[in-house]
Design a protein around this motif. Structure first.
Motif, PDB file in Angstrom:
ATOM      1  N   ASP A 185       8.406   9.291   1.196  1.00 43.95           N
ATOM      2  CA  ASP A 185       9.790   9.539   0.801  1.00 43.95           C
ATOM      3  C   ASP A 185      10.725   8.488   1.396  1.00 43.95           C
ATOM      4  O   ASP A 185      11.641   7.997   0.718  1.00 43.95           O
ATOM      5  N   ALA A 186      10.500   8.127   2.655  1.00 49.96           N
ATOM      6  CA  ALA A 186      11.334   7.118   3.303  1.00 49.96           C
ATOM      7  C   ALA A 186      11.157   5.762   2.632  1.00 49.96           C
ATOM      8  O   ALA A 186      12.122   5.008   2.453  1.00 49.96           O
ATOM      9  N   SER A 187       9.922   5.448   2.251  1.00 49.00           N
ATOM     10  CA  SER A 187       9.656   4.190   1.549  1.00 49.00           C
ATOM     11  C   SER A 187      10.378   4.165   0.206  1.00 49.00           C
ATOM     12  O   SER A 187      10.961   3.146  -0.188  1.00 49.00           O
ATOM     13  N   ALA A 188      10.359   5.293  -0.510  1.00 49.89           N
ATOM     14  CA  ALA A 188      10.952   5.357  -1.847  1.00 49.89           C
ATOM     15  C   ALA A 188      12.468   5.190  -1.829  1.00 49.89           C
ATOM     16  O   ALA A 188      13.065   4.803  -2.839  1.00 49.89           O
ATOM     17  N   ARG A 189      13.084   5.448  -0.694  1.00 47.09           N
ATOM     18  CA  ARG A 189      14.542   5.288  -0.614  1.00 47.09           C
ATOM     19  C   ARG A 189      14.958   3.825  -0.621  1.00 47.09           C
ATOM     20  O   ARG A 189      16.120   3.511  -0.913  1.00 47.09           O
ATOM     21  N   ARG A 190      14.024   2.914  -0.325  1.00 47.55           N
ATOM     22  CA  ARG A 190      14.371   1.485  -0.266  1.00 47.55           C
ATOM     23  C   ARG A 190      13.698   0.660  -1.352  1.00 47.55           C
ATOM     24  O   ARG A 190      14.082  -0.479  -1.584  1.00 47.55           O
ATOM     25  N   THR A 191      12.673   1.198  -2.004  1.00 54.03           N
ATOM     26  CA  THR A 191      11.952   0.416  -3.009  1.00 54.03           C
ATOM     27  C   THR A 191      11.306   1.347  -4.022  1.00 54.03           C
ATOM     28  O   THR A 191      10.926   2.484  -3.702  1.00 54.03           O
ATOM     29  N   ALA A 192      11.175   0.857  -5.245  1.00 52.53           N
ATOM     30  CA  ALA A 192      10.544   1.649  -6.297  1.00 52.53           C
ATOM     31  C   ALA A 192       9.026   1.608  -6.214  1.00 52.53           C
ATOM     32  O   ALA A 192       8.340   2.404  -6.868  1.00 52.53           O
ATOM     33  N   GLN A 193       8.471   0.684  -5.412  1.00 51.48           N
ATOM     34  CA  GLN A 193       7.028   0.567  -5.282  1.00 51.48           C
ATOM     35  C   GLN A 193       6.496   1.648  -4.344  1.00 51.48           C
ATOM     36  O   GLN A 193       6.955   1.763  -3.210  1.00 51.48           O
ATOM     37  N   PRO A 194       5.521   2.452  -4.774  1.00 48.69           N
ATOM     38  CA  PRO A 194       4.982   3.488  -3.892  1.00 48.69           C
ATOM     39  C   PRO A 194       4.366   2.886  -2.631  1.00 48.69           C
ATOM     40  O   PRO A 194       3.818   1.774  -2.647  1.00 48.69           O
ATOM     41  N   LEU A 195       4.463   3.613  -1.553  1.00 52.09           N
ATOM     42  CA  LEU A 195       3.825   3.219  -0.302  1.00 52.09           C
ATOM     43  C   LEU A 195       2.318   3.124  -0.525  1.00 52.09           C
ATOM     44  O   LEU A 195       1.699   4.053  -1.049  1.00 52.09           O
ATOM     45  N   ALA A 196       1.716   1.990  -0.142  1.00 54.68           N
ATOM     46  CA  ALA A 196       0.287   1.767  -0.355  1.00 54.68           C
ATOM     47  C   ALA A 196      -0.478   2.002   0.943  1.00 54.68           C
ATOM     48  O   ALA A 196       0.033   1.741   2.042  1.00 54.68           O
ATOM     49  N   LEU A 197      -1.708   2.488   0.816  1.00 52.22           N
ATOM     50  CA  LEU A 197      -2.593   2.586   1.978  1.00 52.22           C
ATOM     51  C   LEU A 197      -4.040   2.572   1.503  1.00 52.22           C
ATOM     52  O   LEU A 197      -4.341   2.886   0.349  1.00 52.22           O
ATOM     53  N   SER A 198      -4.922   2.181   2.422  1.00 51.00           N
ATOM     54  CA  SER A 198      -6.331   2.008   2.107  1.00 51.00           C
ATOM     55  C   SER A 198      -7.125   3.278   2.392  1.00 51.00           C
ATOM     56  O   SER A 198      -6.783   4.060   3.282  1.00 51.00           O
ATOM     57  N   THR A 199      -8.205   3.435   1.657  1.00 47.74           N
ATOM     58  CA  THR A 199      -9.106   4.557   1.881  1.00 47.74           C
ATOM     59  C   THR A 199     -10.535   4.079   1.700  1.00 47.74           C
ATOM     60  O   THR A 199     -10.789   3.139   0.946  1.00 47.74           O
ATOM     61  N   PHE A 200     -11.467   4.726   2.406  1.00 47.18           N
ATOM     62  CA  PHE A 200     -12.859   4.306   2.315  1.00 47.18           C
ATOM     63  C   PHE A 200     -13.783   5.503   2.411  1.00 47.18           C
ATOM     64  O   PHE A 200     -13.394   6.585   2.878  1.00 47.18           O
ATOM     65  N   TYR A 201     -15.008   5.312   1.972  1.00 45.81           N
ATOM     66  CA  TYR A 201     -16.019   6.356   2.011  1.00 45.81           C
ATOM     67  C   TYR A 201     -16.789   6.262   3.319  1.00 45.81           C
ATOM     68  O   TYR A 201     -17.419   5.250   3.620  1.00 45.81           O
ATOM     69  N   SER A 202     -16.726   7.329   4.114  1.00 47.61           N
ATOM     70  CA  SER A 202     -17.457   7.378   5.378  1.00 47.61           C
ATOM     71  C   SER A 202     -18.888   7.835   5.140  1.00 47.61           C
ATOM     72  O   SER A 202     -19.142   8.779   4.372  1.00 47.61           O
ATOM     73  N   ARG A 203     -19.811   7.198   5.819  1.00 52.38           N
ATOM     74  CA  ARG A 203     -21.225   7.561   5.685  1.00 52.38           C
ATOM     75  C   ARG A 203     -21.617   8.721   6.598  1.00 52.38           C
ATOM     76  O   ARG A 203     -22.755   9.191   6.553  1.00 52.38           O
TER      77      ARG A 203
END
Length: 328
Positions: A185-203
């Protein structure tokens, strides 16, 4: 010269001559035009001493390889053995030099290196305290940074990676999801681009699933998932673990990126505090990854990372104090 070393140099040579033949020249012979659209840049304090001419050379090669966006892994490191804040002048240089090449910058928020230690603890009190502290630092940056005013600003990146093992329980997800929602929500107040983050599959064996985790997250927050292919650590078979999440994102029509890892992890050395060791991947393996990426359904193919793994001219291993993307 080894075959893999030649292949990586061929990638650079072919890109300089014709970006369209990048992947085909790396071994598949399929004539595909798929290439990278973005790359991570994991900044370190040593980057402060790079001359402008060297930055221009690296950025030019990055653009030749197809990238129109650089994702800064972080803008500051704290809470560990190597605290460092990236000078604003250096970030400004990337914006200015990138602009001349048509490259935008997605800025990484400050990263607390205590993340994995907090996740390894039992119970939720320590994790709750960590998330509260990290949130305050991130919100300070999101609310007060001048970077969203730059013409080449492409949004924010949250440098805390998510896996299904560490977020399998309801108690932990009840901490995570409001945390992510507040930052999104804080990110969206300054930019239209969604906040990005990485995800991975744990073994690691767990009752949690990556698709289940992200289903809960996306019900509460607008984010841009970036799927690490995990090949640099676990090999090409790692795509199978990501398949349920890929299916969920495509079903829900959520834009996402596929991160193609350009390194091969090596075992940690004794008495190294588990410092991350890796060497550049072979051109043959990268070509196989790009074959998968061609039909993966991701909005973009993102390299991790052109600098240093494709810019390296040798097969020499490299060691980093921080282990990005290590699958656990």
């Amino acid at each position: 010269m080894s075959d893999s070393q030649f292949s990586r140099r061929a990638w650079l040579s072919l890109a300089a001559a014709s970006v369209a033949s990048l992947v085909a020249g790396c071994g598949s012979g399929s004539g595909t035009t798929e290439k990278f659209q973005a790359t991570f840049l994991q900044p370190w304090q040593s980057y402060e001493t790079l001359p402008v001419a060297e930055w221009r050379r690296r950025l030019k090669l990055t653009r030749d390889l197809g990238c129109n966006e650089i994702i800064l892994q972080w803008s500051a490191l704290y809470g560990g053995s190597y605290p460092w804040t990236m000078p604003e002048g250096l970030i400004q240089l990337l914006f200015e030099e990138g602009r001349s090449l048509g490259i935008g910058i997605r800025v990484g928020l400050p990263y607390d290196e205590g993340w994995w230690k907090a996740l390894s603890g039992k119970g939720t009190r320590r994790l709750s305290e960590f998330l509260g502290s990290a949130q305050a630092v991130c919100l300070e940056t999101l609310n007060n940074s001048r970077w969203p005013d730059q013409a080449g600003f492409r949004g924010w990146y949250l440098p805390y990676e998510l896996d299904q093992y560490n977020w399998a329980t309801t108690e932990r997800r009840d901490l995570l999801i409001p945390w992510l929602s507040a930052l999104a929500d804080a990110s969206a107040r300054r930019t239209a681009q969604p906040l990005a983050l990485s995800t991975f599959y744990s073994r690691l064996a767990t009752t949690g699933t990556l698709a289940g985790l992200w289903s809960d997250i996306l019900d509460a927050a607008q984010l841009r998932p970036m799927l690490q292919d995990g090949v640099g650590v676990a090999g090409l078979g790692n795509y199978a673990g990501l398949e349920p999440l890929r299916g969920l994102l495509r079903e829900r029509k959520v834009p996402f990126d596929l991160i193609v890892e350009l390194f091969e992890q090596l075992p940690s050395l004794p008495n190294s505090n588990d410092a991350f060791r890796a060497k550049p991947a072979s051109g043959e393996r990268i070509s196989a990854q790009m074959d998968v990426a061609r039909s993966y359904g991701a909005d973009r193919i993102v390299a991790f990372a052109i600098d240093p793994w494709l810019l390296s001219s040798t097969d020499n291993e490299m060691t980093f104090p921080y282990s990005w993307g290590t699958q656990v």
